[in-house]
Design a protein around this motif. Structure first.
Motif, PDB file in Angstrom:
ATOM      1  N   TYR A  32       0.865  -1.161   0.000  1.00 16.92           N
ATOM      2  CA  TYR A  32       0.000   0.000   0.000  1.00 16.92           C
ATOM      3  C   TYR A  32       0.913   1.226   0.000  1.00 16.92           C
ATOM      4  CZ  TYR A  32      -3.785  -3.089   1.632  1.00 16.92           C
ATOM      5  OH  TYR A  32      -4.724  -4.088   1.757  1.00 16.92           O
ATOM      6  N   PHE A  34       1.311   5.604   0.260  1.00 18.79           N
ATOM      7  CA  PHE A  34       0.714   6.784   0.872  1.00 18.79           C
ATOM      8  C   PHE A  34       1.574   8.015   0.571  1.00 18.79           C
ATOM      9  CE2 PHE A  34      -2.116   4.418   3.743  1.00 18.79           C
ATOM     10  CZ  PHE A  34      -1.493   3.176   3.763  1.00 18.79           C
ATOM     11  N   LYS A  49      -3.842   7.968  -0.732  1.00 12.85           N
ATOM     12  CA  LYS A  49      -3.321   6.619  -0.578  1.00 12.85           C
ATOM     13  C   LYS A  49      -3.776   5.731  -1.719  1.00 12.85           C
ATOM     14  CE  LYS A  49      -7.172   5.156   2.394  1.00 12.85           C
ATOM     15  NZ  LYS A  49      -7.562   4.668   3.747  1.00 12.85           N
ATOM     16  N   LEU A  51      -4.464   1.681  -2.254  1.00  8.80           N
ATOM     17  CA  LEU A  51      -4.554   0.335  -1.674  1.00  8.80           C
ATOM     18  C   LEU A  51      -4.755  -0.705  -2.770  1.00  8.80           C
ATOM     19  CD1 LEU A  51      -6.839   1.085   1.423  1.00  8.80           C
ATOM     20  CD2 LEU A  51      -4.359   1.222   1.239  1.00  8.80           C
ATOM     21  N   THR A  94       3.591   0.501   3.028  1.00 12.29           N
ATOM     22  CA  THR A  94       3.374  -0.538   4.028  1.00 12.29           C
ATOM     23  C   THR A  94       2.927  -1.803   3.329  1.00 12.29           C
ATOM     24  OG1 THR A  94       2.299  -1.082   6.126  1.00 12.29           O
ATOM     25  CG2 THR A  94       0.942  -0.017   4.477  1.00 12.29           C
ATOM     26  N   PRO A  96       0.440  -4.994   3.263  1.00 13.63           N
ATOM     27  CA  PRO A  96      -0.928  -5.213   3.748  1.00 13.63           C
ATOM     28  C   PRO A  96      -1.046  -6.130   4.949  1.00 13.63           C
ATOM     29  CG  PRO A  96      -0.878  -5.340   1.352  1.00 13.63           C
ATOM     30  CD  PRO A  96       0.546  -5.253   1.808  1.00 13.63           C
ATOM     31  N   GLY A 100       1.348  -3.034   9.885  1.00 14.24           N
ATOM     32  CA  GLY A 100       0.832  -1.765   9.418  1.00 14.24           C
ATOM     33  C   GLY A 100       1.819  -0.629   9.531  1.00 14.24           C
ATOM     34  N   LYS A 101       3.051  -0.929   9.935  1.00 17.31           N
ATOM     35  CA  LYS A 101       4.014   0.154  10.076  1.00 17.31           C
ATOM     36  C   LYS A 101       4.305   0.764   8.707  1.00 17.31           C
ATOM     37  CE  LYS A 101       8.388  -2.183   9.274  1.00 17.31           C
ATOM     38  NZ  LYS A 101       9.689  -2.620   9.815  1.00 17.31           N
ATOM     39  N   LEU A 102       4.551   2.051   8.727  1.00 18.48           N
ATOM     40  CA  LEU A 102       4.888   2.774   7.507  1.00 18.48           C
ATOM     41  C   LEU A 102       6.403   2.928   7.399  1.00 18.48           C
ATOM     42  CD1 LEU A 102       2.224   5.608   7.661  1.00 18.48           C
ATOM     43  CD2 LEU A 102       2.330   3.799   5.955  1.00 18.48           C
TER      44      LEU A 102
END
Lengths: 114, 113
Positions: A32, A34, A49, A51, A94, A96, A100-102
């Motif tokens: 994903y 952002f 973003k 996804l 990140t 999926p 979930g850390k960026l």
């Protein structure tokens, strides 16, 4: 492991001119993507973003970004910038299914001049 | 719109002192994070927290750091013995699930002298 590269540390541009902020990512799995914006002395705000689905995503203030899987890019564009767009822009990625850390890029300072 | 709140906004501390940075994530979120941004550098991941335990941490997050969710609303970052190089903006963040938007707080600016 994922990584993000923002090739331009600073982008000066005149008001009402178009701008492109470049972002390339590296990942062996699907991701994903952002864009976050940080105005002076403020926190990070989500700009847009990606996804899944349409590769072109838009924000409410005229920015758009296109996910290009073959070029592993997610460049941010705006056809006509305003003084108020002056800020630091961060591209992030990140995976999926992880925590979930960026993972952030180095950031690009957009300087809009009158 | 719900938001992540952080306190203090700015703290100055002496080297070697303990610091606790506080965060109130968005109420129905389940995943919590701390990030750090040293002046002029990129935002770096420190730790993620889910289901009352650390789910992932970075190399930066050494034994001097700890996180806690002492009640149903707060999420804290403790630095046990601060060093000069800990001076940075610390961001708390939260999300409902991985892949959803991660919301960031305004940040806590820590200056170690």
């Amino acid at each position: 492991a994922q990584s993000v590269t923002q090739l331009d540390s600073q982008v000066p541009v005149f008001e009402e001119a178009p701008v492109e902020l470049r972002c390339n990512y590296s990942s062996s799995v699907s991701v994903y993507l952002f864009w976050y914006v940080q105005y002076p002395n403020q926190g990070l705000q989500l700009l847009l973003k990606y996804l899944s689905g349409s590769t072109l995503v838009e924000s409410i203030n005229g920015f758009e970004a296109e996910f290009n899987k073959s070029q592993t890019s997610f460049h941010l564009r705006k056809p006509s910038v305003h003084i108020s767009d002056t800020a630091e822009y961060f591209c992030a990625v990140t995976h999926p299914s992880n925590t979930g850390k960026l993972i952030f890029g180095q950031g690009t300072t957009l300087q809009v001049k009158p | 719109e719900p938001e992540v709140t952080q306190t203090p906004s700015h703290q100055v501390t002496q080297m070697g002192q303990e610091v606790i940075l506080r965060c109130v994530p968005i109420s129905n979120h389940l995943y919590f994070y701390w990030y750090r941004q040293i002046l002029g550098q990129k935002v770096e991941f420190l730790v993620s927290f889910y289901n009352n335990e650390i789910s992932e941490k970075s190399e930066i997050f050494d034994d001097q750091f700890s996180v806690e969710r002492p009640d149903g609303s707060n999420f804290t970052l403790k630095i046990r013995s601060t060093k000069l190089e800990d001076s940075a903006m610390y961001f708390c963040a939260s999300t409902g699930k991985p892949g959803n938007t991660i919301y960031f707080g305004e940040g806590s600016w820590l200056t170690v002298v």
